[in-house]
Each structure stands twice: as structure tokens, then as C-alpha cells.
Scaffold this active site. Structure first.
Site, PDB file in Angstrom:
ATOM      1  N   PRO A  85      19.416  46.787  -0.693  1.00 24.58           N
ATOM      2  CG  PRO A  85      18.608  46.798  -2.879  1.00 24.58           C
ATOM      3  CD  PRO A  85      19.232  45.925  -1.853  1.00 24.58           C
ATOM      4  CD  GLU A  86      17.033  48.683   4.500  1.00 26.40           C
ATOM      5  OE1 GLU A  86      15.833  49.024   4.517  1.00 26.40           O
ATOM      6  OE2 GLU A  86      17.465  47.712   5.134  1.00 26.40           O
TER       7      GLU A  86
END
Ligand SMILES: [Zn+2]
Length: 273
Positions: free
Chosen positions: A2-3
Site C-alpha cells: 500500500p502506497e
């Protein structure tokens, strides 16, 4: 992994279910993930109201009157709001229960974190994990002048300066590659040698790329945090990222892949100078 956009989309997705609500139970199903869970988390949270949610870098924040819960999704974590009666799976490690619902964290690889920062220990910005973070890329403090000033003495490449996270947070590998493409900047260029004018283009490209990803994520939000929750992170179409050997969407030149630090960079040698 996840960014920043995934974390922000998650925050926006769960916020309406949490804001102003009172925690009725906290269920810890293991001792911790990357770090131990605070053992007294149930005592700290039960009966307390979630005032607001927030985000700093990739930390999702739940603000209470007496402190803040910091949640990091690590490599593989995600959060869902679901009926508290739904039986937990093998990788569901923590529930923060609010009436009939639970905020449930799933994390197969267990690099995530759930931490507590008590107001008695000072300002959250001084927290050991927060104080080293650069500015938020979507907030007013992220300016071309800042990027220019902070890079003057850096001999690293612009790609690595962005990824380091101490100037600006949340510009991970995907978004750095895509933003440098949009700004026409070769990822190998030394950060300290880039002009203010080029940084002006880069700041605009970073803001645009992240905002577009968040907007696109918002449209897949239902799948992202839905009860079935199996869809994982949203996929996007990229200009250069993960497109080595394919034709540049702008000029047709072959997209190149190189290693910088321990990470892959993708770029078009014709479009990016
Ligand atoms: Zn090109």
C-alpha cells in the site's frame, strides 16, 4: 504494497464509520505485528470517542481526546469496516469494535503496526516514527522552493531523493517513476543539479499523479474495503512504471528499466532528459 493513495483512500473509506463513534471493545488476536501491540490498548480505547481520523505519510491516525492510534499497513495490510459478527480469518489480527461494527485489520505478512501515542508524551509530530517524515505532498508546504533548497547538497539521483521520504513523504516507487516521466526528468539526474523551474514541473506532476490515484481509488473504494475485501490494492494504468520493453505511450521509444538503490526505475530516455 500500500502506497500513500491506498492509505488515503482507506482513510476516506473508513472515516464515516468511525468519526464521532465510541469504541466498545478492542480484540487483539496476537501479541503484535511488526512491533508488539500496546497491551493496554483495550483499556485505553474502550468507552472513548474517535474524534477524527487523519493521515501522516503512510500512517493512518485515529485521534482520541487523550492520544492517537497509529496504524501502518506494512507490506500487505488492509482495513475493513464490517459486521462484528463476521468470523475472523487467519490473518485478521485486530478488531476495534464500534457497536455492531468492527474496524478489522488483516495482514498476511505481518509487517504492519498498530501503536498508541499518548498526549502525555507530547506532540504527535515529535513521535519517533513521525518526526523523521518529510512534508505531505498534497499539502501547501510541498513547494518547488522546498524541493530545490533541500536538494542543493544532495549527490543522490532525484529518484532516490524522492524515495528517501525525508523531504517529502508518500512518493513511493510507482509515483516517483510516473511523476518524473510527466515532468520530463530523467530519474538518474543528480537531485542537486535540477533547476527550480524543473522542480516546479515536478511538484505539479507529483501532486497530479497522487491526486489522480486517490480519485481512481475512490471509485474502487467499495471493493477495496468491502466486506468480501479480497480485491487487494487498486491497479492503475501507468506511463512507464512496470512497462520495461514496451513502447512509450507518448513517443513510442522503448521504456527502460534500471536499478537505483535497491529499486527498479522505469523511464523513457527520449521523453526524460
Ligand atoms: Zn517517450
Amino acid at each position: 504494497m500500500p502506497e500513500l493513495p491506498e492509505v488515503e483512500v482507506t482513510r476516506r473509506g473508513v472515516a464515516p464509520h468511525l468519526t464521532g463513534k465510541t469504541v466498545s471493545a478492542v480484540i487483539l488476536r496476537r501479541a503484535g505485528l511488526r512491533w508488539p501491540f500496546p497491551v493496554d490498548l483495550p483499556q485505553l480505547l474502550v468507552g472513548q470517542q474517535i474524534l477524527t481520523t487523519g493521515r501522516r505519510g503512510k500512517y493512518l491516525l485515529l485521534h482520541f481526546q487523550h492520544g492517537t492510534v497509529l496504524i501502518h499497513l506494512g507490506m500487505s495490510g488492509h482495513l475493513r469496516v464490517l459486521d462484528r459478527q463476521v468470523l475472523p480469518g487467519k490473518h485478521d489480527h485486530i478488531d476495534i469494535v464500534i457497536g455492531d461494527f468492527a474496524l478489522r485489520m488483516t495482514d498476511p505478512r505481518r509487517f504492519g503496526a498498530v501503536l498508541w501515542h499518548d498526549h502525555a508524551d507530547g506532540d504527535l509530530e515529535e513521535h519517533i516514527l513521525i518526526r523523521q517524515l518529510g512534508v505531505e505532498p498534497l499539502e501547501a508546504g510541498f513547494t518547488p522552493e522546498l524541493l530545490y533548497k533541500q536538494t542543493r547538497k544532495r549527490s543522490t539521483s532525484i529518484k532516490q531523493a524522492l524515495l528517501a521520504g525525508d523531504i517529502v513523504v508518500g512518493v513511493g516507487n510507482i509515483y516517483a517513476s510516473e511523476s518524473l516521466f510527466k515532468a520530463g526528468i530523467n530519474p538518474k539526474i543528480q537531485a542537486g543539479r535540477i533547476s527550480l523551474a524543473r522542480y516546479t514541473s515536478l511538484v505539479a506532476a507529483i501532486r497530479e499523479t497522487l491526486a489522480a490515484a486517490i480519485e481512481q481509488g475512490g471509485s474502487t473504494l467499495k471493493d477495496f474495503i468491502g466486506v468480501d475485501g479480497q480485491s487487494g490494492y487498486f491497479q492503475q494504468s501507468y506511463f512507464v512504471y512496470d512497462r520495461a520493453g514496451e513502447a512509450c505511450r507518448v513517443c513510442g521509444e522503448t521504456v527502460r528499466q534500471i536499478r537505483q538503490g535497491q529499486r527498479s526505475s522505469f523511464y523513457c530516455a527520449k521523453c526524460q532528459k
